[in-house]
Design a protein around this motif. Structure first.
Motif, PDB file in Angstrom:
ATOM      1  N   LYS A 113      16.079   0.918  -1.438  1.00 42.47           N
ATOM      2  CA  LYS A 113      15.432  -0.430  -1.820  1.00 42.47           C
ATOM      3  C   LYS A 113      14.415  -0.006  -3.160  1.00 42.47           C
ATOM      4  CE  LYS A 113      14.722  -4.604  -0.254  1.00 42.47           C
ATOM      5  NZ  LYS A 113      15.614  -5.522  -0.659  1.00 42.47           N
ATOM      6  N   ALA A 114      13.812   1.055  -3.110  1.00 44.35           N
ATOM      7  CA  ALA A 114      12.724   1.276  -4.277  1.00 44.35           C
ATOM      8  C   ALA A 114      13.557   1.921  -5.357  1.00 44.35           C
ATOM      9  CB  ALA A 114      11.730   2.497  -3.661  1.00 44.35           C
ATOM     10  N   LYS A 115      14.877   2.529  -5.232  1.00 42.45           N
ATOM     11  CA  LYS A 115      15.670   2.956  -6.272  1.00 42.45           C
ATOM     12  C   LYS A 115      16.284   1.588  -6.920  1.00 42.45           C
ATOM     13  CE  LYS A 115      16.584   7.685  -4.760  1.00 42.45           C
ATOM     14  NZ  LYS A 115      17.543   8.371  -4.013  1.00 42.45           N
ATOM     15  N   LYS A 116      16.607   0.840  -6.081  1.00 39.86           N
ATOM     16  CA  LYS A 116      17.279  -0.413  -6.636  1.00 39.86           C
ATOM     17  C   LYS A 116      16.248  -1.089  -7.599  1.00 39.86           C
ATOM     18  CE  LYS A 116      19.707  -4.529  -6.111  1.00 39.86           C
ATOM     19  NZ  LYS A 116      18.447  -5.301  -6.863  1.00 39.86           N
ATOM     20  N   ARG A 165       7.562  -2.266  -8.222  1.00 37.96           N
ATOM     21  CA  ARG A 165       6.610  -2.436  -6.921  1.00 37.96           C
ATOM     22  C   ARG A 165       6.595  -3.661  -6.505  1.00 37.96           C
ATOM     23  NH1 ARG A 165       0.816  -0.048  -7.566  1.00 37.96           N
ATOM     24  NH2 ARG A 165       0.518  -1.911  -8.625  1.00 37.96           N
ATOM     25  N   ALA A 166       6.258  -4.635  -7.480  1.00 39.55           N
ATOM     26  CA  ALA A 166       6.333  -6.091  -7.166  1.00 39.55           C
ATOM     27  C   ALA A 166       7.594  -6.583  -6.486  1.00 39.55           C
ATOM     28  CB  ALA A 166       5.777  -6.962  -8.251  1.00 39.55           C
ATOM     29  N   LEU A 167       8.499  -6.075  -6.882  1.00 42.61           N
ATOM     30  CA  LEU A 167       9.932  -6.652  -7.005  1.00 42.61           C
ATOM     31  C   LEU A 167      10.572  -6.094  -5.468  1.00 42.61           C
ATOM     32  CD1 LEU A 167      11.959  -6.047 -10.012  1.00 42.61           C
ATOM     33  CD2 LEU A 167      11.750  -8.388  -8.678  1.00 42.61           C
ATOM     34  N   VAL A 168      10.028  -4.949  -4.862  1.00 44.41           N
ATOM     35  CA  VAL A 168      10.702  -4.184  -4.140  1.00 44.41           C
ATOM     36  C   VAL A 168      10.939  -4.933  -2.660  1.00 44.41           C
ATOM     37  CG1 VAL A 168       8.719  -2.915  -2.992  1.00 44.41           C
ATOM     38  CG2 VAL A 168      10.969  -1.828  -2.884  1.00 44.41           C
ATOM     39  N   ASN A 169       9.983  -5.635  -2.135  1.00 49.05           N
ATOM     40  CA  ASN A 169      10.021  -6.337  -0.826  1.00 49.05           C
ATOM     41  C   ASN A 169      10.614  -7.710  -1.103  1.00 49.05           C
ATOM     42  OD1 ASN A 169       9.957  -5.880   1.713  1.00 49.05           O
ATOM     43  ND2 ASN A 169       7.974  -6.707   1.983  1.00 49.05           N
ATOM     44  N   VAL A 187      14.355  -2.202 -13.311  1.00 46.99           N
ATOM     45  CA  VAL A 187      13.273  -2.236 -14.509  1.00 46.99           C
ATOM     46  C   VAL A 187      13.816  -1.014 -15.350  1.00 46.99           C
ATOM     47  CG1 VAL A 187      11.539  -3.379 -13.569  1.00 46.99           C
ATOM     48  CG2 VAL A 187      11.582  -0.839 -13.320  1.00 46.99           C
ATOM     49  N   GLU A 188      15.032  -0.322 -15.214  1.00 46.19           N
ATOM     50  CA  GLU A 188      15.713   0.583 -16.088  1.00 46.19           C
ATOM     51  C   GLU A 188      14.836   1.748 -16.147  1.00 46.19           C
ATOM     52  OE1 GLU A 188      16.354  -1.223 -19.714  1.00 46.19           O
ATOM     53  OE2 GLU A 188      17.605  -2.738 -18.992  1.00 46.19           O
ATOM     54  N   LEU A 189      14.464   2.334 -14.834  1.00 46.52           N
ATOM     55  CA  LEU A 189      13.599   3.401 -14.741  1.00 46.52           C
ATOM     56  C   LEU A 189      14.334   4.370 -13.944  1.00 46.52           C
ATOM     57  CD1 LEU A 189       9.751   2.493 -14.791  1.00 46.52           C
ATOM     58  CD2 LEU A 189      10.961   3.922 -16.497  1.00 46.52           C
ATOM     59  N   SER A 190      15.626   4.352 -13.714  1.00 44.76           N
ATOM     60  CA  SER A 190      16.152   5.287 -12.700  1.00 44.76           C
ATOM     61  C   SER A 190      15.971   6.729 -13.106  1.00 44.76           C
ATOM     62  CB  SER A 190      17.633   4.775 -12.486  1.00 44.76           C
ATOM     63  OG  SER A 190      17.780   3.637 -11.979  1.00 44.76           O
ATOM     64  N   ASN A 191      15.642   6.810 -14.180  1.00 45.82           N
ATOM     65  CA  ASN A 191      15.544   8.322 -14.785  1.00 45.82           C
ATOM     66  C   ASN A 191      14.144   8.980 -14.552  1.00 45.82           C
ATOM     67  OD1 ASN A 191      14.666   6.318 -16.599  1.00 45.82           O
ATOM     68  ND2 ASN A 191      15.040   7.744 -18.438  1.00 45.82           N
ATOM     69  N   ARG A 192      13.122   7.998 -13.884  1.00 42.09           N
ATOM     70  CA  ARG A 192      11.791   8.774 -13.769  1.00 42.09           C
ATOM     71  C   ARG A 192      11.578   8.895 -12.354  1.00 42.09           C
ATOM     72  NH1 ARG A 192      12.176   9.820 -18.361  1.00 42.09           N
ATOM     73  NH2 ARG A 192      11.071   9.067 -20.291  1.00 42.09           N
ATOM     74  N   LEU A 193      12.269   8.652 -11.275  1.00 47.54           N
ATOM     75  CA  LEU A 193      11.859   8.549 -10.065  1.00 47.54           C
ATOM     76  C   LEU A 193      10.826   9.488  -9.638  1.00 47.54           C
ATOM     77  CD1 LEU A 193      15.401   8.023  -8.281  1.00 47.54           C
ATOM     78  CD2 LEU A 193      13.858   6.392  -9.184  1.00 47.54           C
ATOM     79  N   ASP A 194      11.171  10.934  -9.926  1.00 51.28           N
ATOM     80  CA  ASP A 194      10.024  11.761  -9.450  1.00 51.28           C
ATOM     81  C   ASP A 194       9.055  12.284 -10.294  1.00 51.28           C
ATOM     82  OD1 ASP A 194      11.450  12.037  -7.162  1.00 51.28           O
ATOM     83  OD2 ASP A 194      13.060  13.431  -8.135  1.00 51.28           O
ATOM     84  N   ASP A 246       7.363   6.890  -4.980  1.00 53.16           N
ATOM     85  CA  ASP A 246       6.448   6.913  -3.903  1.00 53.16           C
ATOM     86  C   ASP A 246       5.631   5.633  -4.169  1.00 53.16           C
ATOM     87  OD1 ASP A 246       7.344   8.468  -2.035  1.00 53.16           O
ATOM     88  OD2 ASP A 246       6.116  10.263  -2.963  1.00 53.16           O
ATOM     89  N   ASN A 247       5.179   5.389  -5.341  1.00 53.88           N
ATOM     90  CA  ASN A 247       4.491   4.108  -5.851  1.00 53.88           C
ATOM     91  C   ASN A 247       5.204   2.966  -5.435  1.00 53.88           C
ATOM     92  OD1 ASN A 247       1.746   3.826  -7.072  1.00 53.88           O
ATOM     93  ND2 ASN A 247       2.305   6.081  -7.830  1.00 53.88           N
ATOM     94  N   VAL A 248       6.521   2.884  -5.913  1.00 52.66           N
ATOM     95  CA  VAL A 248       7.228   1.720  -5.509  1.00 52.66           C
ATOM     96  C   VAL A 248       7.641   1.315  -4.093  1.00 52.66           C
ATOM     97  CG1 VAL A 248       9.308   0.688  -6.122  1.00 52.66           C
ATOM     98  CG2 VAL A 248       8.570   1.956  -7.753  1.00 52.66           C
ATOM     99  N   LYS A 249       7.637   2.479  -3.345  1.00 49.90           N
ATOM    100  CA  LYS A 249       7.844   2.192  -1.851  1.00 49.90           C
ATOM    101  C   LYS A 249       6.548   1.831  -1.063  1.00 49.90           C
ATOM    102  CE  LYS A 249       9.563   6.012   0.096  1.00 49.90           C
ATOM    103  NZ  LYS A 249      10.132   7.490   0.035  1.00 49.90           N
TER     104      LYS A 249
END
Lengths: 226, 416
Positions: free
Chosen positions: A122-125, A155-159, A130-137, A104-107
């Protein structure tokens, strides 16, 4: 063509009768794809300069063109739009929302965006970058400092910004984790992102391609890193 | 536009969920306020319904004839303390005559006083109701033991008495009553019957009285006028015609030639007027109480504004961050405003449910004690509660939201 064009930029803070000049007539250009470190001791005006470049603050005098638009003539909504669509920020204190998940922070920037796309994808990508796919929730209080800063980078990258501003991104981290963060920024630069890094640490600044050295609000050197 | 609002509602809900405990405590003021309004409106409506049904059970095709002249809207002379002596037993009998009032069913004449009844060693202070035989037909009520008195007994001053159930209990306990003699004002009366229990209807205790034939009662206290005549009309539709007949009969008997009503020495009122009056009074009471409860909503609203101001200060960095990543002033304004509205609206809905639940419990409790209490929730009060809680959110959320939206992003980011 220059992404950033600064001409004779001045910033003075007024507090009652007292004038405090922070940036005194600096000029430089930054092109697309550069990785620039703005260096200097505290009080040198580097953070002030970054705030102006990041359209968070306005110059007292002088000109600042971002993507050929003169910042002087942009209103609050246009500034907010540019910050959202073209810029990404990484702060020393991470500035993640508490009691909120990593995803949610990244979104968050996407909720203010007018572009139409799948926010989750978008946020998952960005988190994968940054290699954090294992920390989403995970909640932001459940992860380490280095992971927090990686979330902030995602978060800076997402848009898909044109430029990323990183203000002392390693300041709150130990040197080993700091190194990881710098490596991520370097990698992002190699894949075409323009990055401006503000730091007082020579070792960190060395990772950039170009260092602008500030002292007392003036540029004392502006040269590429060998 | 709609999309933007949905977006800010989404952001607000996410943010409220991140602060569940605080959101709930903030809501509490609204929950209690709205709950109180709903309960008062529901209990008020039910109480009103109870009183009105009781009065209606007495019959809406009743008219009352009181001695003395009165303006339609002012209190009756009879209430001001002077006894007015213009109605007599013969007036009542004349009204009973179908030649005079064709739509009449029956009339009952009253002369009420108070006195002490004595039987063996027991004595009891009660109401002495001098009435005519028409009582049973006009007022309803049943004889439980023994019999009621007859027209002959009414006319020839018989010393007979019919007891209300409370009087029977107080004087006789479980003993047999019929045929016993009681003393009222040193006169001896034969008890011929006991009325069935009827309870308190429209603030009058039907059981705490002794019924005497009217002439006997008049003689007992030394008067020969009436306090009230009640007449039952065959149909509700005929009430206005019957009132005209009653007025004409009484004017003729009293030698009044003025038909405008200004010189009348009596007053005719019908039950519909009384119902309207009671409805007005109880409505006023109900809305007054609801307004008092609504005041607590303003207090709740101020509490919410206070919390939101603290919340804005506490979340200064969050506001700074949101602005840095692209939120404009109206995004921030909408977020905080919607947070307040979501709090008050949700609080309002919980308050409504709580209010309904409590009102239901109250009415179940009252029904348990044997009252004919109907559980009433008016859709209007629910609609009003929702509207009011939304408005409170908008009003008390605006100032904190404006304050948040005006924060400068760098000041906010620097805030420790």
């Amino acid at each position: 063509m220059s992404l950033i064009e600064v001409k004779n930029l001045d910033k003075t803070y007024y507090s009652g009768e007292i004038e405090t000049p922070a940036v005194k007539g600096v000029s430089f250009n930054i092109n697309k794809g550069e990785f620039v470190a703005i260096m200097g001791p505290s009080g040198s005006g580097k953070s002030t300069l970054m705030h102006i470049l990041g359209l968070l603050d306005k110059a007292t005098s002088g000109e600042y063109f971002f993507d050929d638009q003169n910042a002087k003539y942009l209103n609050d909504n246009e500034l907010a739009f540019l910050r959202n669509e073209k810029m990404g920020f990484v702060f020393q204190a991470f500035n993640l929302l508490p009691r909120t998940t990593v995803l949610d922070n990244v979104k968050l920037p996407l909720t203010y965006s007018k572009k139409e796309f799948d926010h989750n994808e978008k946020a998952k990508k960005a988190l994968a970058d940054v290699e954090l796919s294992n920390r989403l929730d995970y909640y932001t209080n459940e992860i380490s400092g280095g992971e927090k800063q990686r979330v902030a980078i995602a978060r800076a990258l997402v848009n898909d910004p044109s430029i990323i501003f990183a203000d002392e991104p390693t300041g709150n981290l130990d040197s080993k984790t700091g190194k990881q963060i710098i490596n991520i920024l370097q990698k992002l630069n190699e894949t075409g992102n323009t990055i401006i890094l503000v730091t007082h640490d020579k070792e960190i600044a060395k990772h950039a391609n170009r260092i602008i050295h500030l002292k007392d609000g003036l540029i004392i050197s502006d040269e590429p890193v060998e | 536009m709609v999309k933007a609002i949905i977006k800010s509602i989404k952001i607000s809900i996410t943010s409220l969920l991140a602060n569940k405990a605080r959101s709930f405590l903030t809501m509490l003021g609204i929950i209690i306020g709205i709950g109180a309004v709903i309960i008062i409106m529901a209990v008020g409506a039910s109480a009103q319904n109870l009183v009105l049904t009781q009065i209606k059970s007495l019959g809406t095709n009743l008219i009352g004839i009181l001695p003395g002249h009165s303006e339609k809207e002012s209190p009756l002379n009879a209430f001001t303390g002077f006894s007015v002596t213009t109605l007599t037993y013969d007036d009542a009998m004349a009204l009973r005559d179908k030649k005079n009032v064709p739509n009449i069913v029956d009339v009952v004449a009253y002369n009420k006083s108070a006195g002490t009844a004595v039987w063996s060693l027991n004595s009891y202070d009660t109401n002495l109701s001098g009435i005519t035989v028409g009582y049973l037909k006009v007022e309803g009520g049943e004889v439980k033991i023994g019999r009621f008195f007859t027209r002959e007994e009414e006319k020839n001053f018989s010393r007979v008495a019919v007891l209300g159930s409370t009087v029977k209990k107080e004087l006789f306990g479980e003993s047999d009553v019929v045929g016993q003699r009681i003393k009222i004002k040193n006169q001896s009366f034969e008890v011929i019957g006991v009325m069935k229990e009827r309870g308190i209807v429209a603030m009058q205790d039907y059981d705490d009285q002794i019924f005497l034939p009217i002439k006997t009662a008049q003689k007992l206290i030394g008067v020969n006028h009436l306090g009230l005549i009640r007449a039952k009309i065959d149909q509700k539709n005929n009430i206005n015609r019957a009132i005209n007949d009653v007025e004409a009969t009484l004017r003729e008997r009293h030698g009044i030639t003025d038909t405008s009503g200004k010189s009348d020495d009596f007053t005719v009122r019908n039950a519909v007027q009384a119902l309207d009056m009671i409805t007005d009074v109880t409505n006023a009471l109900k809305y007054f109480l609801a307004a008092m409860a609504a005041l607590s909503l303003i207090v709740g609203g101020i509490g919410i504004m206070n919390i939101m101001l603290i919340s804005v200060t506490e979340r200064t960095r969050e506001v700074g961050l949101r602005k840095a990543i692209g939120a404009n002033n109206s995004n921030i304004l909408n977020q905080f405003l919607m947070e307040t509205v979501v709090i008050t609206l949700l609080g309002g809905i919980i308050g409504i449910l709580l209010g309904i639940a409590v009102s239901f419990l109250i009415s179940s409790g009252i029904q348990f004690f044997g009252y004919d209490w109907v559980f009433i929730i008016s859709p209007l009060s629910i609609f009003l509660a929702i509207a009011v809680s939304t408005i409170i959110g908008l009003v008390f959320g605006l100032y904190p939201a404006i304050k948040a939206s005006k924060l400068s992003p760098i000041e906010a980011l620097r805030y420790e």
